[in-house]
Scaffold this active site. Structure first.
Site, PDB file in Angstrom:
ATOM      1  N   GLY A  17       0.782  -1.233   0.000  1.00 47.59           N
ATOM      2  CA  GLY A  17       0.000   0.000   0.000  1.00 47.59           C
ATOM      3  C   GLY A  17       0.812   1.281   0.000  1.00 47.59           C
ATOM      4  O   GLY A  17       0.340   2.302   0.506  1.00 47.59           O
ATOM      5  N   SER A  18       2.002   1.269  -0.597  1.00 48.54           N
ATOM      6  CA  SER A  18       2.771   2.522  -0.598  1.00 48.54           C
ATOM      7  C   SER A  18       2.145   3.554  -1.536  1.00 48.54           C
ATOM      8  O   SER A  18       2.211   4.754  -1.266  1.00 48.54           O
ATOM      9  CB  SER A  18       4.235   2.273  -0.962  1.00 48.54           C
ATOM     10  OG  SER A  18       4.378   1.890  -2.304  1.00 48.54           O
ATOM     11  N   MET A  97      -4.203  -7.195  -6.922  1.00 46.21           N
ATOM     12  CA  MET A  97      -3.654  -8.297  -7.699  1.00 46.21           C
ATOM     13  C   MET A  97      -4.710  -9.176  -8.364  1.00 46.21           C
ATOM     14  O   MET A  97      -4.443 -10.341  -8.676  1.00 46.21           O
ATOM     15  CB  MET A  97      -2.741  -9.152  -6.801  1.00 46.21           C
ATOM     16  CG  MET A  97      -1.557  -8.389  -6.234  1.00 46.21           C
ATOM     17  SD  MET A  97      -0.573  -7.557  -7.514  1.00 46.21           S
ATOM     18  CE  MET A  97       0.233  -8.977  -8.241  1.00 46.21           C
ATOM     19  N   ARG A  98      -5.874  -8.625  -8.590  1.00 41.67           N
ATOM     20  CA  ARG A  98      -6.923  -9.422  -9.251  1.00 41.67           C
ATOM     21  C   ARG A  98      -7.488  -8.671 -10.450  1.00 41.67           C
ATOM     22  O   ARG A  98      -7.614  -7.449 -10.412  1.00 41.67           O
ATOM     23  CB  ARG A  98      -8.038  -9.756  -8.264  1.00 41.67           C
ATOM     24  CG  ARG A  98      -7.536 -10.764  -7.255  1.00 41.67           C
ATOM     25  CD  ARG A  98      -8.525 -11.079  -6.192  1.00 41.67           C
ATOM     26  NE  ARG A  98      -7.856 -11.902  -5.198  1.00 41.67           N
ATOM     27  CZ  ARG A  98      -7.876 -13.229  -5.195  1.00 41.67           C
ATOM     28  NH1 ARG A  98      -8.552 -13.897  -6.107  1.00 41.67           N
ATOM     29  NH2 ARG A  98      -7.234 -13.892  -4.262  1.00 41.67           N
ATOM     30  N   ASN A 114      -5.486   2.823 -12.726  1.00 37.22           N
ATOM     31  CA  ASN A 114      -4.484   1.903 -12.188  1.00 37.22           C
ATOM     32  C   ASN A 114      -3.108   2.532 -12.358  1.00 37.22           C
ATOM     33  O   ASN A 114      -2.901   3.386 -13.224  1.00 37.22           O
ATOM     34  CB  ASN A 114      -4.547   0.578 -12.961  1.00 37.22           C
ATOM     35  CG  ASN A 114      -3.570  -0.454 -12.437  1.00 37.22           C
ATOM     36  OD1 ASN A 114      -3.393  -0.614 -11.215  1.00 37.22           O
ATOM     37  ND2 ASN A 114      -2.916  -1.172 -13.338  1.00 37.22           N
ATOM     38  N   HIS A 116       0.882   1.341 -13.074  1.00 41.93           N
ATOM     39  CA  HIS A 116       1.640   0.173 -13.530  1.00 41.93           C
ATOM     40  C   HIS A 116       3.124   0.530 -13.559  1.00 41.93           C
ATOM     41  O   HIS A 116       3.491   1.611 -14.040  1.00 41.93           O
ATOM     42  CB  HIS A 116       1.162  -0.246 -14.918  1.00 41.93           C
ATOM     43  CG  HIS A 116       1.848  -1.468 -15.427  1.00 41.93           C
ATOM     44  ND1 HIS A 116       1.558  -2.737 -14.955  1.00 41.93           N
ATOM     45  CD2 HIS A 116       2.846  -1.630 -16.327  1.00 41.93           C
ATOM     46  CE1 HIS A 116       2.333  -3.619 -15.556  1.00 41.93           C
ATOM     47  NE2 HIS A 116       3.137  -2.978 -16.390  1.00 41.93           N
ATOM     48  N   ASP A 152      -3.755  -4.050 -18.396  1.00 44.76           N
ATOM     49  CA  ASP A 152      -2.902  -2.853 -18.516  1.00 44.76           C
ATOM     50  C   ASP A 152      -2.982  -2.212 -19.896  1.00 44.76           C
ATOM     51  O   ASP A 152      -1.981  -1.714 -20.423  1.00 44.76           O
ATOM     52  CB  ASP A 152      -1.437  -3.204 -18.170  1.00 44.76           C
ATOM     53  CG  ASP A 152      -1.305  -3.803 -16.776  1.00 44.76           C
ATOM     54  OD1 ASP A 152      -2.006  -3.322 -15.864  1.00 44.76           O
ATOM     55  OD2 ASP A 152      -0.526  -4.757 -16.602  1.00 44.76           O
ATOM     56  N   GLU A 181       5.920   6.393  -9.268  1.00 45.58           N
ATOM     57  CA  GLU A 181       4.501   6.051  -9.103  1.00 45.58           C
ATOM     58  C   GLU A 181       3.876   6.962  -8.049  1.00 45.58           C
ATOM     59  O   GLU A 181       2.781   7.496  -8.221  1.00 45.58           O
ATOM     60  CB  GLU A 181       4.349   4.588  -8.675  1.00 45.58           C
ATOM     61  CG  GLU A 181       4.821   3.585  -9.697  1.00 45.58           C
ATOM     62  CD  GLU A 181       4.620   2.152  -9.222  1.00 45.58           C
ATOM     63  OE1 GLU A 181       3.578   1.838  -8.636  1.00 45.58           O
ATOM     64  OE2 GLU A 181       5.535   1.323  -9.438  1.00 45.58           O
TER      65      GLU A 181
HETATM   66  C1  GRF Z   1       3.261  -1.036  -7.579  1.00 45.82           C
HETATM   67  O1  GRF Z   1       4.527  -1.207  -8.151  1.00 45.82           O
HETATM   68  C2  GRF Z   1       2.203  -0.937  -8.634  1.00 45.82           C
HETATM   69  O2  GRF Z   1       2.639  -0.312  -9.793  1.00 45.82           O
HETATM   70  C3  GRF Z   1       1.887  -2.371  -8.911  1.00 45.82           C
HETATM   71  O3  GRF Z   1       1.946  -2.998  -7.665  1.00 45.82           O
HETATM   72  C4  GRF Z   1       2.819  -2.274  -6.801  1.00 45.82           C
HETATM   73  C5  GRF Z   1       2.039  -1.932  -5.585  1.00 45.82           C
HETATM   74  O4  GRF Z   1       2.840  -1.347  -4.603  1.00 45.82           O
HETATM   75  N1  GRF Z   1       0.610  -2.489  -9.602  1.00 45.82           N
HETATM   76  P1  GRF Z   1       2.159  -0.727  -3.312  1.00 45.82           P
HETATM   77  O5  GRF Z   1       1.259  -1.790  -2.700  1.00 45.82           O
HETATM   78  O6  GRF Z   1       1.387   0.486  -3.732  1.00 45.82           O
HETATM   79  O7  GRF Z   1       3.313  -0.391  -2.411  1.00 45.82           O
END
Ligand code: GRF
Length: 216
Positions: A17-18, A97-98, A114, A116, A152, A181
């Site tokens: 969840g960063s 992740m789904r 999203n 990526h 994606d 990100e």
């Molecule tokens: C990130 O690299 C995002 O791009 C990918 O999954 C990772 C999630 O990281 N889809 P976090 O849980 O937000 O730290």
């Protein structure tokens, strides 16, 4: 930041969840016109849920059902119901992740985004950082995009490029991509909050028509 109505964002996250934290920080600091309305995870002990609770945001675990890569239809309906109950304007996937399917995509059509960890359309799917590293590209990066039925593949809102340095490992590269990100995801949400994102087919434009005219 402008004085506009706050965009209510529902965030789906499966892991640490960063990205959620970056959005929460920007929101709580008043840097973006975004309110995180609810955080939902398919993983009961996801750190993302703890981050939400720490920020005073409703945090829900909704069981995904028996599948590994998607939500069971009844679970997907439960996700839609919870997001609606919390009055979200848009859904932001942050390490969720789904893969989402028809009913969810139709319900929130054009309102799912999203992030990526690659410069799409290069390296879609899992471990984009590792894919880019192994391929030997000199540049990769991060992409915020709308979500459509593909993996994606939706229209791109913002991208940031990251160079691959000679001493990089997959993980040092991934860490520098993650920094980008965290920078572009809140910014993309702010563009949406300001009503600045216009979609024309595959292309998006992140300025109002007046600003586009002024810039040309
Ligand atoms: C990130 O690299 C995002 O791009 C990918 O999954 C990772 C999630 O990281 N889809 P976090 O849980 O937000 O730290």
């Amino acid at each position: 930041m402008r004085n506009v109505k706050k965009l209510r964002v529902g965030i789906l996250a499966s892991g640490k969840g960063s990205n959620l934290q970056a959005i929460l920080d920007a929101s709580l600091a008043g840097e973006i016109d975004v309110e995180v309305a609810v955080v939902i995870s398919d993983v009961e002990d996801a750190h993302a849920l703890e981050r939400a609770r720490n920020a005073g945001v409703p945090a829900l675990h909704i069981h995904p059902g028996r599948f590994r890569t998607k939500l069971e239809p009844s679970a997907e309906a439960a996700y839609v119901h919870a997001l609606e109950k919390h009055g979200v304007d848009i859904v932001a996937l942050a390490g969720f992740m789904r893969i989402l399917h028809d009913d969810f995509l139709t319900h929130f059509a054009g309102r799912i985004v999203n992030v990526h960890p690659a410069l799409l359309p290069a390296f879609p799917g899992l471990d984009a950082q590792g894919q880019a590293f192994e391929y030997g590209v000199k540049w990769t990066g991060a992409t915020v995009h709308f979500v459509d039925a593909g993996v994606d593949t939706g229209p791109i809102i913002l991208q940031a490029a990251v160079p691959v340095e000679p001493g990089d490992t997959r993980d040092t590269l991934a860490a520098r991509i993650l920094e980008q990100e965290h920078r572009i995801y809140p910014r993309a949400l702010q563009y949406i909050a300001e009503g600045k994102v216009r979609v024309e087919g595959r292309r998006t434009f992140t300025a109002s028509p007046a600003e586009e005219g002024a810039a040309s």
